[in-house]
Design an enzyme around this catalytic site. Structure first.
Site, PDB file in Angstrom:
ATOM      1  N   SER A 291      -4.133  35.214  68.318  1.00 58.68           N
ATOM      2  CA  SER A 291      -3.688  36.331  69.136  1.00 58.68           C
ATOM      3  C   SER A 291      -2.752  35.675  69.966  1.00 58.68           C
ATOM      4  CB  SER A 291      -4.848  36.605  70.106  1.00 58.68           C
ATOM      5  OG  SER A 291      -4.571  37.008  71.295  1.00 58.68           O
ATOM      6  N   LYS A 297      -8.717  33.109  69.550  1.00 56.61           N
ATOM      7  CA  LYS A 297      -8.840  33.918  68.458  1.00 56.61           C
ATOM      8  C   LYS A 297      -8.484  33.647  67.113  1.00 56.61           C
ATOM      9  CE  LYS A 297      -9.207  38.320  69.372  1.00 56.61           C
ATOM     10  NZ  LYS A 297     -10.290  39.480  69.140  1.00 56.61           N
ATOM     11  N   GLU A 304      -9.084  43.593  57.422  1.00 56.01           N
ATOM     12  CA  GLU A 304      -8.927  44.524  58.321  1.00 56.01           C
ATOM     13  C   GLU A 304      -7.700  45.480  57.985  1.00 56.01           C
ATOM     14  OE1 GLU A 304      -9.300  43.747  62.945  1.00 56.01           O
ATOM     15  OE2 GLU A 304      -8.676  41.872  61.962  1.00 56.01           O
TER      16      GLU A 304
END
Ligand code: ARG
Length: 472
Positions: A291, A297, A304
């Protein structure tokens, strides 16, 4: 016929558009671009050329073209193929589509013989033939990626045949299962996807060529000969049907949608499993991103994105169904709209399978996390019920006894295996020391030892059968 006052324009047009003979006015510039498909259908070029080569061979065989004309066409098309491959081909929007671009280039190259290639055919049977040839190749490519993914799953299943994690129903802990068994569930989904694609390929493998515009042709063509040259199973039975239906494309997109639905479910599990809360698996850094704002992250972008891509493939299925539903026989220009959804489906299915096949071998199982999770949530409650039944307690009574034991566990914050024999005995006096064997995770999975069960022994058998199936 050229009308007076516009001879120049008409001549110009008749040079450019093979169909301009009956037209007096040039195509509106926007309409020309709007109706053209060359931007996207040029990817059919190798199949268009193969179809033309076979068609010319058949025409010569039947005495409709001379051998010299056929040879000139073959050589000219080979040169065009090279130019296209080298990126040295000028695609023209004015020439509408891949078919007319190639034909015009051929005529420019070899002259009069090039103009004879279109004898006894139409772009209507030509495009349907091209798309079927292309799709059969792509189904083969997709199946190859599917197999690679399946092999990766078999290796992972073998490696983790004894690894225990909680199995879920309603995403609530249900019973312990082995990770290998879970991977083999994925394998089976893919096996059916492979079959569906093979079945779709069988119906795609029918040649429209010879249907011409819609009714067949007056030339003495030999469709069996052309079909054999192109590797088709047989010529299509009905010319109207051959040029108009795109059910093979719809069927493919339906099979692709089901496949993507499976990949999406797998993705969802990987997303859940790789979260900090579950921590069952670690995905390799190569398949995750960070991130820009939260330094801690590591996001499971690949699963996804695949989960997200399933949406557009379902959309393509709807596009094609809707595209087809209102069309009267035979060909309608609507059908030009079949290509982009179909191409996008193939590209994204291939990409999704490739990324999964590459990612799966790099999955690390965090056995301790899985084990700890399996020890919570009373995963062996059913085993205790089965134990009581084996000691003569009717199943419904056993269910009740175990329910009470679980309630005590919830109250005191302990799993069944953590209770003393005396504590358990207060619910049923048939419970003995041997109960602790069935309350262990290993005992629980090993006991489900039949075909299709989660016992490590059965997982290894299933892997063996699967490997033999793939080797056939
Ligand atoms: N580009 C057209 C398609 O993709 C080829 C067939 C055109 N046929 C016609 N009669 N306009 O469907």
């Amino acid at each position: 016929m050229p009308i007076s006052g516009m001879p120049h324009k008409v001549r110009l047009m008749s040079e450019k558009k093979p169909w301009a003979g009956r037209f007096n006015e040039p195509t509106d510039a926007f309409v020309e671009a709007f109706t053209a498909s060359v931007d996207f259908d040029q990817r059919l070029a190798p199949y268009d050329i193969a179809g033309s080569i076979a068609h010319a061979s058949m025409l010569a065989e039947q005495g409709i073209l001379t051998a010299a004309e056929r040879d000139a066409i073959h050589q000219g098309l080979a040169r065009i193929r090279q130019r296209i491959e080298a990126g040295d081909f000028d695609w023209s929007v004015a020439l509408e589509d891949v078919h007319m671009n190639i034909e015009a280039a051929l005529t420019e190259d070899i002259g009069i013989a090039g103009k004879k290639l279109h004898t006894g055919r139409s772009r209507n049977d030509q495009v349907a033939t091209d798309v079927r040839l292309w799709l059969m190749d792509e189904i083969g490519n997709i199946q190859a990626e599917l197999r690679r993914f399946q092999h990766a799953l078999l290796d992972l299943a073998e490696q983790e045949a004894e690894t225990i994690l909680p199995g879920f129903t309603h995403l609530q802990t249900a019973q312990p299962v082995t990770f290998g068994h879970h991977m083999m569930a994925w394998f089976e989904m893919l096996e059916r996807d492979h079959e569906r694609l093979a079945d779709c390929a069988r119906r795609t493998n029918v040649m429209p060529l010879g249907a011409a515009a819609l009714a067949g042709t007056t030339y003495p063509i030999d469709r069996h000969f052309t079909a054999q040259l192109l590797g088709f199973e047989r010529p299509a039975e009905n010319s109207l049907d051959a040029v108009s239906d795109r059910d093979f494309a719809i069927e493919f997109t339906a099979a692709a949608s089901i496949l993507m639905m499976h990949l999406s479910r797998m993705s969802e599990e990987l997303v859940i499993w790789s979260s900090a809360q579950f921590g069952f698996v670690t995905l390799s850094d190569a398949f995750c991103t960070g991130s820009s704002i939260m330094p801690q992250k590591k996001n499971p972008d690949v699963p996804e994105l695949v989960r997200g891509k399933s949406g557009r493939i379902f959309g393509h299925l709807m596009s094609l169904l809707t595209l087809m539903k209102g069309q009267p026989l035979a060909y309608n220009k609507d059908n030009q709209e079949d290509k982009e959804p179909l191409f996008d489906t193939v590209d994204n299915v291939k990409g999704s399978l490739k990324v999964f096949a590459d990612m799966v071998p790099a999955i690390t199982c965090n056995k301790d996390r899985m084990r700890t999770a399996a020890l919570q949530g009373f995963a062996t409650a059913t085993d205790l019920a089965d134990y009581l039944v084996r000691k003569g307690v009717p199943f419904r009574d056993a269910h009740e006894i175990v329910g009470k034991s679980v309630a005590l566990g919830v109250e005191t914050g302990r799993d069944l295996a953590e209770m003393s024999l005396d504590e358990l005995k207060q619910f049923s006096d048939v419970i003995e020391q041997d109960v602790f064997e069935v309350l262990t995770l290993e005992g629980s999975v090993a006991a489900r030892n039949h075909i299709g069960g989660t016992a490590p022994e059965q997982v290894c058998e299933a892997i063996g059968r699967a490997r033999r199936r793939l080797a056939d």
